[in-house]
Design a protein around this motif. Structure first.
Motif, short mmCIF file in Angstrom:
data_model
loop_
_atom_site.label_atom_id
_atom_site.label_comp_id
_atom_site.label_asym_id
_atom_site.label_seq_id
_atom_site.Cartn_x
_atom_site.Cartn_y
_atom_site.Cartn_z
N GLY A 73 -4.58 -1.92 -6.20
CA GLY A 73 -3.79 -2.59 -5.17
C GLY A 73 -4.05 -1.98 -3.81
O GLY A 73 -4.91 -1.10 -3.65
N GLU A 74 -3.30 -2.43 -2.83
CA GLU A 74 -3.44 -1.95 -1.46
C GLU A 74 -2.29 -1.01 -1.12
O GLU A 74 -1.13 -1.32 -1.41
N ILE A 75 -2.62 0.12 -0.53
CA ILE A 75 -1.58 1.05 -0.10
C ILE A 75 -0.81 0.42 1.07
O ILE A 75 -1.39 0.06 2.09
N VAL A 76 0.49 0.25 0.88
CA VAL A 76 1.32 -0.38 1.92
C VAL A 76 2.29 0.59 2.56
O VAL A 76 2.86 0.30 3.61
N GLU A 77 2.49 1.75 1.93
CA GLU A 77 3.42 2.72 2.52
C GLU A 77 3.14 4.11 1.97
O GLU A 77 2.85 4.28 0.78
N ILE A 78 3.21 5.10 2.86
CA ILE A 78 3.11 6.49 2.49
C ILE A 78 4.28 7.23 3.13
O ILE A 78 4.38 7.29 4.36
N GLN A 79 5.16 7.75 2.30
CA GLN A 79 6.29 8.54 2.80
C GLN A 79 5.95 10.01 2.59
O GLN A 79 5.84 10.48 1.46
N GLN A 80 5.79 10.72 3.68
CA GLN A 80 5.35 12.11 3.61
C GLN A 80 6.53 13.05 3.42
O GLN A 80 7.61 12.86 3.99
#
Length: 272
Positions: free
Chosen positions: A213-220
């Motif tokens: 799939g496509e990365i839509v969010e990264i919460q660091q």
């Protein structure tokens, strides 16, 4: 003195193909997205936190036959959210059922007028205990497409959509307890900490479940990052990996990635 029957106020929560829990709050979220076209504005109107709103949308989209909410481009910050026609029909159906549900509860209250208050309290306590919630971040549903008896265990193939399946391995005793059969609707739960990520399509791995799939969010975070992938079907998968791993892999929003997890990491449940 005539005792006034206790009234039950209905808070409708539906368990089934449309979601792990299609509740009043989630319906209000859908309705506000239809009005605002913005997840942040809809979350404030409910009210919910921005993260809780997206978690709810991901859960509903993962369980639904079609996406209820889709991401669109062209919003004020370059993107937005849109309620689909299917999402509108689900919200309208919920509201219609909610009216009938309250009417039924009012009738029940009248009939229970002669029942002691302690009995009603016990009944309400039982309803609360029977309500199930899970901490698993990834929740899916679909019909069983395949069963293979391995002697002491069972391999279960769950059809998510036309292109995707989940594979779970559970004990034979568990399969019999759940009364699993081809075509039966089941729920699948996968902890985000059990999901690995890769970006190399040529890499060969033993993990039975591999969803691109496509990365839509990264919460660091200070130690771990939460990475959410949007699958072609509109469903999503979330992984929690170390911040260092995220940096080493160069993960970024918009990038293609694969969510990997073992068949033994998939927990199954049924709703009877």
């Amino acid at each position: 003195m005539t005792n006034t029957p206790q009234r039950f106020i209905g808070h409708l929560s539906l368990e089934g193909a449309v979601g792990v829990s299609l509740s009043e709050i989630r319906i209000r979220l859908l309705e506000q997205i239809g009005v605002c076209g913005s997840i942040s504005q809809a979350a404030k109107a409910v009210p919910l936190s921005y993260k809780a709103a997206w978690d709810a949308i991901d859960a509903m989209n993962n369980m639904a036959a079609q996406p209820l909410v889709v991401r669109v481009t062209g919003g004020r910050q370059g993107g937005g959210t849109q309620l689909t026609d299917y999402g509108r029909s689900i919200a309208a159906m919920y509201r219609a059922l909610e009216l009938e549900y309250q009417v039924a509860l009012d009738r029940l209250s009248v009939r229970l007028g002669d029942v002691g208050g302690a009995d009603i309290h016990d009944f309400q306590s039982l309803m609360h205990r029977l309500s199930m919630k899970t901490s698993a971040r990834n929740q899916f549903s679909g019909p069983i497409a395949g069963l293979r008896d391995g002697g002491v265990d069972y391999e279960v193939r769950l059809r998510l959509d036309a292109q995707s399946e989940l594979i779970s391995v559970i004990t034979k005793a568990s399969a019999e307890n759940l009364a699993l059969a081809i075509g039966k609707e089941v729920f699948a739960f996968v902890k985000s900490s059990s999901v690995l990520l890769c970006t190399d399509r040529d890499l060969r791995l033993t993990a039975r479940n591999q969803l691109w799939g496509e990365i839509v969010e990264i919460q660091q975070g200070s130690v771990n990052d939460q990475v959410s992938l949007l699958l072609p079907s509109g469903r999503s998968v979330t992984a929690v990996i170390t911040h260092d791993s995220c940096d080493i892999m160069g993960l970024a929003v918009g990038q293609q990635a694969c969510a990997l997890f073992k068949a033994s990491s998939v927990i199954l449940a049924v709703y009877d």
